[in-house]
Write a protein that holds these residues in place. Sequence first.
Motif, PDB file in Angstrom:
ATOM      1  N   ALA A 251       0.830  -1.208   0.000  1.00 59.13           N
ATOM      2  CA  ALA A 251       0.000   0.000   0.000  1.00 59.13           C
ATOM      3  C   ALA A 251       0.864   1.257   0.000  1.00 59.13           C
ATOM      4  CB  ALA A 251      -0.929  -0.001   1.207  1.00 59.13           C
ATOM      5  N   SER A 252       1.982   1.227   0.730  1.00 63.17           N
ATOM      6  CA  SER A 252       2.872   2.392   0.776  1.00 63.17           C
ATOM      7  C   SER A 252       3.481   2.671  -0.589  1.00 63.17           C
ATOM      8  CB  SER A 252       3.980   2.157   1.811  1.00 63.17           C
ATOM      9  OG  SER A 252       3.437   2.033   3.112  1.00 63.17           O
ATOM     10  N   LYS A 254       2.170   1.842  -3.492  1.00 66.17           N
ATOM     11  CA  LYS A 254       1.088   2.317  -4.362  1.00 66.17           C
ATOM     12  C   LYS A 254       0.711   3.754  -4.025  1.00 66.17           C
ATOM     13  CE  LYS A 254      -3.688   1.300  -5.700  1.00 66.17           C
ATOM     14  NZ  LYS A 254      -4.864   0.408  -5.461  1.00 66.17           N
ATOM     15  N   ASP A 255       0.822   4.127  -2.744  1.00 61.64           N
ATOM     16  CA  ASP A 255       0.406   5.461  -2.320  1.00 61.64           C
ATOM     17  C   ASP A 255       1.219   6.552  -3.012  1.00 61.64           C
ATOM     18  OD1 ASP A 255      -1.080   7.263  -0.371  1.00 61.64           O
ATOM     19  OD2 ASP A 255       1.005   7.712   0.153  1.00 61.64           O
ATOM     20  N   ARG A 256       2.450   6.284  -3.328  1.00 58.74           N
ATOM     21  CA  ARG A 256       3.263   7.312  -3.966  1.00 58.74           C
ATOM     22  C   ARG A 256       2.707   7.670  -5.332  1.00 58.74           C
ATOM     23  NH1 ARG A 256       9.900   7.557  -4.100  1.00 58.74           N
ATOM     24  NH2 ARG A 256      10.015   9.801  -4.486  1.00 58.74           N
ATOM     25  N   THR A 258      -0.444   7.283  -6.194  1.00 56.05           N
ATOM     26  CA  THR A 258      -1.717   7.959  -5.935  1.00 56.05           C
ATOM     27  C   THR A 258      -1.489   9.423  -5.593  1.00 56.05           C
ATOM     28  OG1 THR A 258      -2.679   5.892  -5.131  1.00 56.05           O
ATOM     29  CG2 THR A 258      -3.780   7.940  -4.490  1.00 56.05           C
ATOM     30  N   PHE A 259      -0.494   9.687  -4.766  1.00 52.99           N
ATOM     31  CA  PHE A 259      -0.215  11.066  -4.355  1.00 52.99           C
ATOM     32  C   PHE A 259       0.244  11.924  -5.536  1.00 52.99           C
ATOM     33  CE2 PHE A 259       2.724  14.296  -2.525  1.00 52.99           C
ATOM     34  CZ  PHE A 259       1.767  15.023  -1.842  1.00 52.99           C
ATOM     35  N   ASN A 354       1.992  10.786   5.519  1.00 54.00           N
ATOM     36  CA  ASN A 354       3.206  10.033   5.839  1.00 54.00           C
ATOM     37  C   ASN A 354       4.431  10.801   5.357  1.00 54.00           C
ATOM     38  OD1 ASN A 354       3.631   9.362   2.983  1.00 54.00           O
ATOM     39  ND2 ASN A 354       1.996   7.839   3.238  1.00 54.00           N
ATOM     40  N   ARG A 357       5.038  11.258   1.480  1.00 54.73           N
ATOM     41  CA  ARG A 357       4.257  12.347   0.891  1.00 54.73           C
ATOM     42  C   ARG A 357       4.870  13.704   1.247  1.00 54.73           C
ATOM     43  NH1 ARG A 357      -2.133  11.728   0.188  1.00 54.73           N
ATOM     44  NH2 ARG A 357      -2.170   9.739  -0.917  1.00 54.73           N
TER      45      ARG A 357
END
Length: 615
Positions: A251-252, A254-256, A258-259, A354, A357
């Motif tokens: 998830a971490s 993938k979050d990059r 997404t951000f 986080n 981000r």
Amino acid sequence: MEGLPVSLRTLSRQLSDARTAVAGEGQAPAGAPEHARDETAAALGTGPGKQPAGAGTGARAMARGKTALSAVLVLCALLLPDDLTRLGPSAFARVPVEGIFGVAVLLVLRPRARRVVAAFAGVGLGLLTVLKFLDMGFSSTLDRPFDPTLDWILFDDAVAFLGDSIGRAGAIGAVTGAVVLVLALLVLMALAVVRLSHLVVRHSVTATRTTLVLGTVWITCVALGVQIADVPVASSGTAGFVQSRVHQVAASLKDRRTFAEESSVDAFRDTPADQLLTGLRGKDVMFVFVESYGRVAVQDPEMAPQVDALLADGTSRLRAAGFSSRSAFLTSPTTGGGSWLAHSTFASGLWIKNQQRYQDLTSSDRSTLTRAFRDAGTWRTVGIMPGVTRSWPEGTFYGLDHVYDSRHLGYKGPKFSWTPVPDQYSLSAFERLEHGRPGHEPLMAEIILTSSHNPWAPIPRMIGWNEIGDGSVYHAIKEEGRDPEEVWREPGQVRTEYRRAIEYSLSSLISYVEKYGDDDTVLVFLGDHQPVPTVTGDDAGRDVPIAIVARDPAVMARISGWGWQDGLKPGPDAPVWRMDAFRDRFLTAYGPQPGTAPTPLSPPSAPNPPSPPNR
């Protein structure tokens, strides 16, 4: 559940075959007498030639003691929860499925492979134990688990916090001790698993039967939902812990992506300078963060009466001085700590939850609320950052013309635990260095008040503004305060001192506006996050109070449609926005109104005055 009995029968056949194979392991080939001794007995210290005559009883007792300690260490590691709230005797009165299958795997492996697998399994179990302890620490302070992908950088801040709180020598000692303990745990866990693997093979018949019995018990407990003190007897916590960490890492990563998509959208990126903040031209605007000022301070039954009384009194005093105020709540992306995540969320209009981000944001060209004032071309932008004790390159990203950190405020007094500079002094320094300078141009100031930072002891007290001087007066005031170690022995005392620290910070700010505010003063003050769970308890949420104060009715009229409540203290039914929503709503409210022409920019008559020298 239907396939488990079949798996159990399959496991039984495999273990029977393995038992037969293990029984022949001790048969050495002719001409190789070095293999004739029992390797398991040697490992346990009970084989031939390993003990002097007359020492057998003591050696056997010591070997059994080591084996028992190894079993306890491994069992505790398998059953250790990752949350302090679940740490208790019932957590260890369970049957770990990972242990059952671990024994089964060791029984079917050949000797060399078994030793390698046992050693790696021990190190892995030690690492998982370290991660569980990290989760306990993060949950008790930040109300979230440790992120193995993003949170390593926070250890640098933790070391800095220790150095500020207990001194450099104490911080070095604590870090050294922690490193030694981690290494010792990894080594001991590996040795423990290897030792137990030898024991399992030596007693393979008993180990096989015990494994089958415990496997049956585990399945039965799962099927029947057997619990002890509301804790399931059948445990698969370690397997679930590993699975959750794998999902967290994915998830971490993938979050990059997404951000990056979220940050590419910016409604104010191309706004012309003459259309930025037209409703605040000529005003001195202050954005003030009050450390750890959370919703709990104004709504907790034990703390709210005192804090609410202070805010009600402050509302009355400011009203008497001609000021109006409105208040509401914002939901912070963090809690317990990580103030910079809240500051950047508030300024950027993006949800900075986080460290990754935060780093991506501050290395971008994203327009921030503070930078908008500089881009408008009519404000001098400054930062009062008493919590900053070293280089802070992010000041450029935020669009600040000048940053006054703890080294540049002229403070000659003592630190109050972590807090480098008392809040009243920080505000006094802002008045002396910027706001109080005759003929100064309009200011936009971001000010961080840090006296309400954990550990909330000792706490400064209010003094006359003309008594502050260079801060030397605070030496005596610090001696009047309480010892942090004494306070933190009792959660009730922690809550009391937190409340007193918030009262001091709010009193400093209200008194400053009352004394130094004028027709051009516009104040926005808010909390950055809720305090640690020791203060809030469980499930307290992440809301923080926010208020806007101004003397000019036109300024307050711009936000009349927000539905915010009168006064400095938001009530239980006050509006709640996500913190990342504030930037766009603020820039919209104080931008050009429908039917009005853009405000022309005044031609520069003279260059900006130089920044005052750092003191």
